[in-house]
Design a protein around this motif. Sequence first.
Motif, mmCIF file in Angstrom:
data_model
loop_
_atom_site.group_PDB
_atom_site.id
_atom_site.type_symbol
_atom_site.label_atom_id
_atom_site.label_comp_id
_atom_site.label_asym_id
_atom_site.label_seq_id
_atom_site.Cartn_x
_atom_site.Cartn_y
_atom_site.Cartn_z
ATOM 1 N N ALA A 21 41.637 50.375 40.802
ATOM 2 C CA ALA A 21 40.572 51.362 40.622
ATOM 3 C C ALA A 21 39.960 51.205 39.234
ATOM 4 C CB ALA A 21 41.115 52.778 40.782
ATOM 5 N N LEU A 22 38.647 51.232 39.176
ATOM 6 C CA LEU A 22 37.910 51.269 37.915
ATOM 7 C C LEU A 22 37.268 52.643 37.798
ATOM 8 C CD1 LEU A 22 36.019 47.837 38.157
ATOM 9 C CD2 LEU A 22 38.270 48.271 37.153
ATOM 10 N N THR A 54 38.135 49.736 44.137
ATOM 11 C CA THR A 54 37.449 51.013 44.290
ATOM 12 C C THR A 54 36.907 51.410 42.923
ATOM 13 O OG1 THR A 54 38.998 51.676 46.030
ATOM 14 C CG2 THR A 54 37.635 53.402 45.045
ATOM 15 N N VAL A 55 35.645 51.798 42.874
ATOM 16 C CA VAL A 55 35.007 52.189 41.615
ATOM 17 C C VAL A 55 34.681 53.672 41.672
ATOM 18 C CG1 VAL A 55 33.069 51.809 40.050
ATOM 19 C CG2 VAL A 55 34.046 49.879 41.322
ATOM 20 N N LEU A 67 31.870 55.239 44.083
ATOM 21 C CA LEU A 67 30.595 54.557 43.912
ATOM 22 C C LEU A 67 30.389 53.520 45.015
ATOM 23 C CD1 LEU A 67 28.235 54.527 41.825
ATOM 24 C CD2 LEU A 67 29.292 52.456 40.893
ATOM 25 N N PRO A 68 29.363 53.679 45.841
ATOM 26 C CA PRO A 68 29.066 52.651 46.845
ATOM 27 C C PRO A 68 28.720 51.322 46.183
ATOM 28 C CG PRO A 68 27.916 54.700 47.338
ATOM 29 C CD PRO A 68 28.475 54.838 45.963
ATOM 30 N N ARG A 69 29.049 50.241 46.846
ATOM 31 C CA ARG A 69 28.875 48.914 46.263
ATOM 32 C C ARG A 69 27.445 48.609 45.852
ATOM 33 N NH1 ARG A 69 30.056 44.077 49.143
ATOM 34 N NH2 ARG A 69 30.820 42.760 47.501
ATOM 35 N N GLU A 70 26.479 49.147 46.594
ATOM 36 C CA GLU A 70 25.094 48.823 46.261
ATOM 37 C C GLU A 70 24.658 49.406 44.920
ATOM 38 O OE1 GLU A 70 24.781 52.228 49.371
ATOM 39 O OE2 GLU A 70 26.061 50.488 48.961
ATOM 40 N N PHE A 71 25.471 50.313 44.356
ATOM 41 C CA PHE A 71 25.144 50.911 43.062
ATOM 42 C C PHE A 71 25.898 50.266 41.901
ATOM 43 C CE2 PHE A 71 24.306 55.227 45.328
ATOM 44 C CZ PHE A 71 23.111 54.720 45.824
ATOM 45 N N TYR A 72 26.724 49.257 42.179
ATOM 46 C CA TYR A 72 27.554 48.678 41.120
ATOM 47 C C TYR A 72 26.738 48.157 39.942
ATOM 48 C CZ TYR A 72 31.893 48.680 43.894
ATOM 49 O OH TYR A 72 33.018 49.041 44.611
ATOM 50 N N TYR A 73 25.488 47.756 40.192
ATOM 51 C CA TYR A 73 24.716 47.121 39.128
ATOM 52 C C TYR A 73 23.536 47.974 38.669
ATOM 53 C CZ TYR A 73 27.631 43.169 40.255
ATOM 54 O OH TYR A 73 28.722 42.365 40.474
ATOM 55 N N VAL A 106 47.014 49.703 39.854
ATOM 56 C CA VAL A 106 46.614 49.930 38.464
ATOM 57 C C VAL A 106 45.242 50.589 38.444
ATOM 58 C CG1 VAL A 106 45.566 47.628 38.232
ATOM 59 C CG2 VAL A 106 46.322 48.843 36.185
ATOM 60 N N VAL A 107 45.051 51.471 37.469
ATOM 61 C CA VAL A 107 43.758 52.101 37.221
ATOM 62 C C VAL A 107 43.262 51.631 35.862
ATOM 63 C CG1 VAL A 107 42.511 54.275 36.887
ATOM 64 C CG2 VAL A 107 44.334 54.126 38.609
ATOM 65 N N VAL A 108 41.993 51.241 35.805
ATOM 66 C CA VAL A 108 41.383 50.807 34.546
ATOM 67 C C VAL A 108 40.383 51.881 34.121
ATOM 68 C CG1 VAL A 108 40.085 48.993 33.367
ATOM 69 C CG2 VAL A 108 41.649 48.397 35.245
ATOM 70 N N PRO A 109 40.728 52.715 33.135
ATOM 71 C CA PRO A 109 39.819 53.771 32.691
ATOM 72 C C PRO A 109 38.841 53.238 31.647
ATOM 73 C CG PRO A 109 41.966 54.041 31.643
ATOM 74 C CD PRO A 109 42.040 52.793 32.482
ATOM 75 N N LEU A 110 37.572 53.169 32.014
ATOM 76 C CA LEU A 110 36.542 52.584 31.152
ATOM 77 C C LEU A 110 35.582 53.656 30.652
ATOM 78 C CD1 LEU A 110 35.863 49.447 33.370
ATOM 79 C CD2 LEU A 110 37.082 49.483 31.175
#
Length: 346
Positions: A21-22, A54-55, A67-73, A106-110
């Motif tokens: 997870a991000l 998963t974002v 966050l849906p994949r189409e919004f990743y960028y 693992v979770v990556v907290p950004l």
Amino acid sequence: MTSSRNGATSGSRGAASWNVALVFGGPSRERDISIGSLKPWVVELDYDPSVALTVYFVDRQLTWWVLPREFYYSNTCEDFESQLAEQTEARVEDSRAELAARGFDVVVPLVHGTYGEDGQLAALIESVGVPYLFSTPPAMERTLDKVACYQHLRAAGYAVPQFATSPDELSGTGGVVVKPRRGGSSIGVVLAPDESDGVARAIDAACAAGGDDDLMFERLIDGQEFSVVVVEGPDGRPVALAPTQILPAGGLPYDTRQKFLHGSGARLTTPWPGPEVETIRSTAAGAFAVLGLRHMARIDGFVTADGVLITDVNGVAGTGCSAFTFIQSSMAGLHHGQLLRRQLRA
């Protein structure tokens, strides 16, 4: 609600061996910098069949969204907020229950600044027993609060700037730097070249730029600025990467873009070109250990005639494409993906 209900996420891959997870966004003025930190992780992990990704986006009210994949960028947090407002199925009702139910490896907290670098997010993840990247809540809290950080470092014998919570408390003469007490990325940092009405104007400018009236004041430092990323080595001991020298064009202050984008107002040289490079590295690595940090952090400071001063500690080191993290790790022979995967394995 779990993210498996949203078919746009890649977290539904069944053959993956890593469930990651991000988390990005948050309420602070550094929230859009969080998007920059997110993108290299997405580029590295999204199309890897061994990773179920998963974002999560965290809005200003600390509501989590899958966050849906189409919004990743998308480019700004406002983009996400406007596009997600109508997608009620993407809203996470209980972030703690969501993390507990998903079985993440693992979770990556950004999340930079408040909520991310003050320990709140780490405490939430820790409460459900999920492994996560970056430092523990106590270490995060003591580093985001610059006054607490300076006090901790000074007590351990590290040099820090002359500082106060009121400009009237600063002794001596010279310029004054006004900055948010809790914040980073050079947002809201303003220089008052004198101690007359320039300080009052600098306070107004800092509040307007940083969105925070909890300020601190430092005596302007006569020296050359550095920034260095520190990572945990294979044996658990901190290792400082190649420090970057930051030479402002036209004098201080400079904003986030000028500091981190080469050619935009500050000249960046990596590795540090002078004989002080090993002193910078050893000082940064020592401060990392003293502050109780883990995995990876960025430490800023100045080289002066009296030695190395530490001015800022970032518990969540930026991982945007223009971040010092990747400039410096490349000097050690690590490209983006290698560095990020080493952090996941940690």
